[in-house]
Design a protein around this motif. Structure first.
Motif, PDB file in Angstrom:
ATOM      1  N   UNK A 102       3.912  10.412  -6.859  1.00 17.65           N
ATOM      2  CA  UNK A 102       4.975  10.746  -7.556  1.00 17.65           C
ATOM      3  C   UNK A 102       4.586  11.113  -8.890  1.00 17.65           C
ATOM      4  N   UNK A 103       3.542  10.440  -9.479  1.00 13.20           N
ATOM      5  CA  UNK A 103       2.894  10.819 -10.732  1.00 13.20           C
ATOM      6  C   UNK A 103       2.035  12.157 -10.701  1.00 13.20           C
ATOM      7  N   UNK A 104       1.230  12.397  -9.571  1.00 13.89           N
ATOM      8  CA  UNK A 104       0.752  13.878  -9.417  1.00 13.89           C
ATOM      9  C   UNK A 104       1.746  14.937  -9.286  1.00 13.89           C
ATOM     10  N   UNK A 105       3.003  14.754  -8.604  1.00 12.69           N
ATOM     11  CA  UNK A 105       3.769  15.522  -8.352  1.00 12.69           C
ATOM     12  C   UNK A 105       4.623  15.857  -9.699  1.00 12.69           C
ATOM     13  N   UNK A 106       4.784  14.924 -10.475  1.00 10.01           N
ATOM     14  CA  UNK A 106       5.466  15.027 -11.713  1.00 10.01           C
ATOM     15  C   UNK A 106       4.892  15.408 -12.621  1.00 10.01           C
ATOM     16  N   UNK A 107       3.263  15.346 -12.584  1.00 12.00           N
ATOM     17  CA  UNK A 107       2.534  16.059 -13.603  1.00 12.00           C
ATOM     18  C   UNK A 107       2.323  17.633 -13.354  1.00 12.00           C
ATOM     19  N   UNK A 108       2.167  17.847 -12.059  1.00 11.55           N
ATOM     20  CA  UNK A 108       2.363  19.277 -11.754  1.00 11.55           C
ATOM     21  C   UNK A 108       3.628  20.036 -11.901  1.00 11.55           C
ATOM     22  N   UNK A 109       4.615  19.229 -11.761  1.00  9.49           N
ATOM     23  CA  UNK A 109       5.974  19.775 -12.044  1.00  9.49           C
ATOM     24  C   UNK A 109       6.140  20.277 -13.550  1.00  9.49           C
ATOM     25  N   UNK A 110       5.928  19.269 -14.445  1.00  4.50           N
ATOM     26  CA  UNK A 110       6.058  19.435 -15.904  1.00  4.50           C
ATOM     27  C   UNK A 110       5.013  20.574 -16.412  1.00  4.50           C
ATOM     28  N   UNK A 121       8.646   8.509  -6.851  1.00  6.93           N
ATOM     29  CA  UNK A 121       8.779   7.387  -7.940  1.00  6.93           C
ATOM     30  C   UNK A 121       9.982   6.421  -7.907  1.00  6.93           C
ATOM     31  N   UNK A 122      11.056   6.950  -7.343  1.00 10.29           N
ATOM     32  CA  UNK A 122      12.338   6.018  -7.012  1.00 10.29           C
ATOM     33  C   UNK A 122      12.059   5.125  -5.702  1.00 10.29           C
ATOM     34  N   UNK A 123      11.311   5.604  -4.814  1.00 11.46           N
ATOM     35  CA  UNK A 123      10.838   4.754  -3.846  1.00 11.46           C
ATOM     36  C   UNK A 123       9.958   3.594  -4.030  1.00 11.46           C
ATOM     37  N   UNK A 176       0.873  -1.369   0.003  1.00 17.04           N
ATOM     38  CA  UNK A 176       0.143   0.096   0.040  1.00 17.04           C
ATOM     39  C   UNK A 176       0.842   1.314  -0.057  1.00 17.04           C
ATOM     40  N   UNK A 177       2.122   1.263   0.643  1.00 20.17           N
ATOM     41  CA  UNK A 177       2.639   2.489   0.828  1.00 20.17           C
ATOM     42  C   UNK A 177       3.480   2.721  -0.750  1.00 20.17           C
ATOM     43  N   UNK A 178       3.987   1.412  -1.285  1.00 22.53           N
ATOM     44  CA  UNK A 178       4.579   1.569  -2.522  1.00 22.53           C
ATOM     45  C   UNK A 178       3.296   2.096  -3.533  1.00 22.53           C
ATOM     46  N   UNK A 179       2.206   1.762  -3.439  1.00 26.78           N
ATOM     47  CA  UNK A 179       1.241   2.404  -4.272  1.00 26.78           C
ATOM     48  C   UNK A 179       0.954   3.899  -4.036  1.00 26.78           C
ATOM     49  N   UNK A 180       0.961   4.156  -2.801  1.00 22.76           N
ATOM     50  CA  UNK A 180       0.998   5.496  -2.425  1.00 22.76           C
ATOM     51  C   UNK A 180       1.690   6.500  -3.156  1.00 22.76           C
ATOM     52  N   UNK A 181       3.164   6.050  -2.993  1.00 24.35           N
ATOM     53  CA  UNK A 181       4.133   6.660  -3.659  1.00 24.35           C
ATOM     54  C   UNK A 181       4.046   6.716  -5.030  1.00 24.35           C
ATOM     55  N   UNK A 182       3.533   5.962  -5.607  1.00 22.78           N
ATOM     56  CA  UNK A 182       3.442   5.881  -7.178  1.00 22.78           C
ATOM     57  C   UNK A 182       2.467   6.930  -7.476  1.00 22.78           C
ATOM     58  N   UNK A 183       1.216   7.056  -6.804  1.00 18.43           N
ATOM     59  CA  UNK A 183       0.408   8.172  -7.121  1.00 18.43           C
ATOM     60  C   UNK A 183       0.990   9.352  -6.477  1.00 18.43           C
ATOM     61  N   UNK A 212       9.564  18.697  -8.449  1.00 16.08           N
ATOM     62  CA  UNK A 212      10.601  17.834  -9.215  1.00 16.08           C
ATOM     63  C   UNK A 212      11.068  16.849  -8.137  1.00 16.08           C
ATOM     64  N   UNK A 213      11.536  17.318  -6.914  1.00 11.45           N
ATOM     65  CA  UNK A 213      12.168  16.591  -5.819  1.00 11.45           C
ATOM     66  C   UNK A 213      11.147  15.705  -5.531  1.00 11.45           C
ATOM     67  N   UNK A 214       9.875  16.207  -4.903  1.00 14.05           N
ATOM     68  CA  UNK A 214       8.931  15.148  -4.397  1.00 14.05           C
ATOM     69  C   UNK A 214       8.435  13.967  -5.554  1.00 14.05           C
ATOM     70  N   UNK A 215       8.381  14.443  -6.662  1.00 16.91           N
ATOM     71  CA  UNK A 215       7.834  13.457  -7.644  1.00 16.91           C
ATOM     72  C   UNK A 215       9.069  12.367  -7.784  1.00 16.91           C
ATOM     73  N   UNK A 216      10.212  12.823  -8.093  1.00 20.04           N
ATOM     74  CA  UNK A 216      11.248  11.895  -8.448  1.00 20.04           C
ATOM     75  C   UNK A 216      11.592  10.898  -7.180  1.00 20.04           C
ATOM     76  N   UNK A 217      11.541  11.604  -5.973  1.00 24.19           N
ATOM     77  CA  UNK A 217      11.839  10.823  -4.570  1.00 24.19           C
ATOM     78  C   UNK A 217      10.642   9.780  -4.688  1.00 24.19           C
TER      79      UNK A 217
END
Length: 374
Positions: free
Chosen positions: A270-278, A308-310, A261-268, A301-306
């Motif tokens: 990360x994608x939202x942060x990267x969308x907002x960043x771009x 997604x890498x997690x 569940x934490x992995x899925x939460x970080x995916x969500x 970008x830092x929040x999103x990349x971190x």
């Protein structure tokens, strides 16, 4: 004489490798590769906790039998009335030759001496049960099925009801708190049969028919309740867990520190942060904002990349470097296994390096690209 306060096996703090399944089940490991974490993994991710519960219940049955025989052996050796009443001279000689019976683990692991002791103990229990069946009386120490004394196995909660990662590490399977009656052993064997092995049982596990039939016939037709009866099933379940579940457990807990569940939460996230960043980055570029303003892109970008890498490595590097591992969603426990701690620290540094590199590339790209107002 056996010491009934003998502690459980101590963890090996100098182990420079990942533990084996036997070490985990024997409580010789620490978080996050201990029995508590393995139980949670089997329950929440593998969805086959009934197999682990069966193994633990059979191991508890073995401990109960050893405790019963140790008490009976002591009573025979000191010449108490219970000892005189419980067995013949032949049985007394068999009891005296058993030794302390303090070892544990699946039957494929003990030494030759321990195997011989377990075989003698099972032979004694079979002989005692047969003698009771022939005479029509309950075996020595029995209080009857309707007046059974509780053992510590019934006093302690099952791991499935536990909420603390420290509970499983404090019990001593070789030291029941109360005297074990002969009827308790019989009830324990029947409970294992009716809970896990009979068709349609509450928590039926899949075993080869020959193994199930042998156990069923042994308990219901031959009146057996000795631990040797469960050896084939116990070893089959152990090997199945070792083959099918344990490698995934080590990957999840020794190479990562997050639950799904934490992995899925970080995916969500990360994608939202990267969308907002771009989105913000392109707005700032096409509205020709200055580079100082565009430097704020480092936050999304830092929040999103971190995140997604997690998600990619199932590892939160900051939590790992702080020494924490997740056992259920948003519940953390300290990493205490030294080798795992070193392994996770190395992976955490690697993940942080990847995060910083990708983050820096994205920020530099959108900060230094020439702006053009549309």
């Amino acid at each position: 004489m056996a010491d009934h306060n003998t502690p459980s096996p101590q963890p090996d703090l100098h182990r420079n490798r990942l533990p084996s399944l036997f070490e985990v089940l024997s409580r010789r490991t620490l978080a996050p590769v201990d029995l508590f974490y393995f139980y949670i993994y089997m329950r929440d991710q593998q969805r086959s906790v009934d197999y682990l519960d069966f193994w633990l219940d059979v191991a508890q049955h073995m401990s109960m039998c050893r405790h019963y025989v140790r008490e009976l052996r002591r009573s025979v050796m000191i010449g108490t009335p219970d000892g005189d009443k419980s067995a013949s001279k032949r049985s007394s000689a068999m009891l005296e030759g058993l030794g302390d019976l303090n070892h544990g683990g699946p039957s494929i692991y003990p030494s030759d001496k321990e195997k011989n002791q377990d075989a003698q103990m099972s032979a004694y229990l079979r002989q005692e049960a047969q003698h009771a069946a022939n005479t029509g009386h309950s075996p020595a120490g029995s209080t009857g099925s309707n007046n059974m004394r509780q053992t510590s196995s019934n006093d302690r909660p099952r791991p499935s009801f536990m909420s603390s990662p420290h509970v499983l590490t404090t019990s001593d399977s070789n030291s029941p708190e109360h005297t074990v009656a002969r009827a308790d052993i019989r009830a324990s064997a029947e409970k294992i049969l009716y809970t896990y092995l009979l068709p349609g049982a509450e928590r039926e596990i899949q075993l080869p028919h020959a193994i199930t039939h042998e156990i069923t016939a042994g308990i219901e037709e031959q009146g057996r309740d000795d631990p040797e009866l469960f050896d084939a099933a116990k070893d089959y379940v152990f090997q199945a867990m070792e083959r099918d579940a344990f490698p995934g457990f080590l990957r999840a807990k020794a190479l990562g520190n997050l639950v799904p569940p934490s992995v899925l939460m970080r995916l969500v996230i990360g994608l939202l942060s990267m969308f907002a960043a771009f989105w913000v980055a392109f707005i700032l570029v096409f509205l020709d904002y200055g580079r100082r303003t565009r430097l704020w892109l480092i936050l999304p970008f830092t929040i999103g990349v971190y995140a997604l890498c997690s998600q990619q490595y199932s590892l939160d590097p900051i939590l790992a470097l702080l020494g924490f591992s997740e056992y259920t969603f948003m519940n953390f426990n300290r990493i205490r296994e030294p080798f795992v701690r070193k392994l996770l620290n190395k992976r955490a540094i690697m993940v942080l390096g990847v995060t910083i590199f990708i983050d820096a590339c994205l920020v530099v790209l959108f900060v230094f690209v020439p702006g053009k107002r549309l």
